[in-house]
Write a protein that holds these residues in place. Sequence first.
Motif, PDB file in Angstrom:
ATOM      1  N   SER A   1     -10.414  -3.515   2.339  1.00 24.04           N
ATOM      2  CA  SER A   1      -9.431  -2.501   2.922  1.00 24.04           C
ATOM      3  C   SER A   1      -9.363  -2.165   4.569  1.00 24.04           C
ATOM      4  O   SER A   1      -8.460  -2.466   5.210  1.00 24.04           O
ATOM      5  CB  SER A   1      -9.435  -1.456   2.086  1.00 24.04           C
TER       6      SER A   1
ATOM      7  N   GLY B   1     -10.552   4.127  -3.549  1.00 24.74           N
ATOM      8  CA  GLY B   1      -8.971   3.857  -3.737  1.00 24.74           C
ATOM      9  C   GLY B   1      -7.969   4.329  -2.906  1.00 24.74           C
ATOM     10  O   GLY B   1      -6.958   4.142  -2.568  1.00 24.74           O
TER      11      GLY B   1
ATOM     12  N   GLN C   1      -7.628   1.697  -0.361  1.00 28.66           N
ATOM     13  CA  GLN C   1      -6.985   0.580  -0.970  1.00 28.66           C
ATOM     14  C   GLN C   1      -5.568   0.854  -0.712  1.00 28.66           C
ATOM     15  O   GLN C   1      -4.832  -0.121  -0.616  1.00 28.66           O
ATOM     16  CB  GLN C   1      -7.524   0.389  -2.287  1.00 28.66           C
TER      17      GLN C   1
ATOM     18  N   HIS D   1      -9.014  -0.542  -8.261  1.00 29.33           N
ATOM     19  CA  HIS D   1      -9.424  -1.608  -9.143  1.00 29.33           C
ATOM     20  C   HIS D   1      -9.940  -1.046 -10.462  1.00 29.33           C
ATOM     21  O   HIS D   1     -10.943  -0.125 -10.427  1.00 29.33           O
ATOM     22  CB  HIS D   1     -10.588  -2.650  -8.714  1.00 29.33           C
TER      23      HIS D   1
ATOM     24  N   GLN E   1     -14.666  -3.772  -1.747  1.00 28.52           N
ATOM     25  CA  GLN E   1     -13.238  -3.457  -1.858  1.00 28.52           C
ATOM     26  C   GLN E   1     -12.838  -2.543  -0.590  1.00 28.52           C
ATOM     27  O   GLN E   1     -11.816  -2.766  -0.077  1.00 28.52           O
ATOM     28  CB  GLN E   1     -12.544  -2.784  -3.117  1.00 28.52           C
TER      29      GLN E   1
ATOM     30  N   TYR F   1      -6.528  -4.855 -10.116  1.00 30.48           N
ATOM     31  CA  TYR F   1      -5.782  -3.742  -9.358  1.00 30.48           C
ATOM     32  C   TYR F   1      -4.538  -3.098  -9.925  1.00 30.48           C
ATOM     33  O   TYR F   1      -3.793  -3.545 -10.391  1.00 30.48           O
ATOM     34  CB  TYR F   1      -5.222  -4.548  -8.093  1.00 30.48           C
TER      35      TYR F   1
ATOM     36  N   HIS G   1      -4.837   4.297  -4.997  1.00 34.63           N
ATOM     37  CA  HIS G   1      -5.022   2.916  -5.599  1.00 34.63           C
ATOM     38  C   HIS G   1      -6.230   2.674  -6.380  1.00 34.63           C
ATOM     39  O   HIS G   1      -7.214   3.473  -6.071  1.00 34.63           O
ATOM     40  CB  HIS G   1      -4.395   1.788  -5.180  1.00 34.63           C
TER      41      HIS G   1
ATOM     42  N   TYR H   1      -2.973  -1.582   1.266  1.00 38.16           N
ATOM     43  CA  TYR H   1      -1.829  -2.243   0.325  1.00 38.16           C
ATOM     44  C   TYR H   1      -0.459  -2.192   1.059  1.00 38.16           C
ATOM     45  O   TYR H   1       0.487  -3.030   1.166  1.00 38.16           O
ATOM     46  CB  TYR H   1      -1.694  -1.388  -1.059  1.00 38.16           C
TER      47      TYR H   1
END
Length: 452
Positions: free
Chosen positions: A307, A189, A192, A81, A303, A86, A79, A196
């Motif tokens: 996470s 990511g 992330q 930002h 970030q 996001y 994933h 999520y």
Amino acid sequence: MPFDPQAYRPERRILSLGEPFYDPVRAADFPQTRLRFRNDRAAAEAGLSGLDDAEWVTHLGRFAPLPDNLDEPLALRYHGHQFRSYNPDLGDGRGFTFAQLRDREGRLLDLGTKGSGQTPWSRFGDGRLTLKGGVREVLASEMLEALGVPTSRSLSLIETGEALERNDEPSPTRSAVLVRLSHGHIRIGTFQRLAYHRDEEAMRRLVRYVLAELYGEDGDDPVRLLELVVARTAVLAARYMAAGFVHGVLNSDNINVTGESFDYGPWRFAPTWDPAFTAAYFDHAGLYAFGRQPEAILWDVMQLASSLRLIADSDPMVAALDRFGEVYQPAVAEALLWRMGRAPRGDASDGTLVQAVERALRASGVGLDRFFFDVFAQELPASYGAEWDAARATLAGYAARTSRDHAYWRGEPCAMLIDEVEAIWAPIAERDDWGAFRAKLASIRQMAAALG
């Protein structure tokens, strides 16, 4: 035997992560494969330099598996930002991890692609790369490596014979597939995505993998991982500034947890020390402007910390994040002094010099490439005006770390401003003339040798 048994060291470590992290995919079947660039220096480190051109194209254009390596390419899931918004619909949409190797120092290397075809994460895109985009990535990675920036390296560029439609280039335009060498393709990511989905087990597995395979450390301590990423990314931010480089798209899916820069889309080198200078025409707010890059990278690392809260307490991670500035300040001084041909002192005078140089660069408007060329291992020329007095006085106390004996210093500075990039591309587009491209690569490598 094209694969050197001493240097070719295949790996399959990424398979230990398992299904939640990737999707097996197939490479596109290209109409043609014309080899345009092969990086034999990088290939030698991976045991691939013995490939002849036909074998090179078979493996790095048609993606026949390398011996004892991954059986099929893997499109990684993540994933991220994007300009602080996001996006849970990301992943390798026009690339994949094709192979893993060990370099001469035993570090894990991933062979990743760009423009190799559609994947489950293509989001209606064609999965292709323009030839111009490939040329630009080779130029960026070669220049950054020469300037001391930790970066992925362009290993191969192959033209693929398709006509592509693009909004930001005259179309139809030519297509290519790029292969890059990188110490891992795990992004912020990637973490992330697991946060999520609240997947604690997979998060712990990823932490173990990154610590063991990318940092050479045992254990599964998320705080230790964050400390390492903070240190590496702070150095990356410092080296960007000293190189005068603007990445353009410092989204969290474009930050490698090894602190290695990669994925060069709308990049530029700043002509002068202008903190507001941007690389991407769509960065209207200047979020990733030259002077805001350390802030942007730190925000992305925050970030990662967010996470990791899935499996760790907040307080030690806050303490780890607070070290970013502590690492960045001496790192930017060291990087700037390296470009000036000086050895850092490791005390407060390093910071004083950096401030004096930055003020003088902004006040005078002197070009960055010209300044670093003129000042390397010698006094500032007399032509530099009164706005340079403070920098001149501070610099006088620093010893040169090397000399100006190399032939490079008897010419002109090697730069990579946008006008020259376009001038390199024009003869390729108009008459398939790669002379300027090859000459520029030779010039970059001469500069690298002179810088030491």
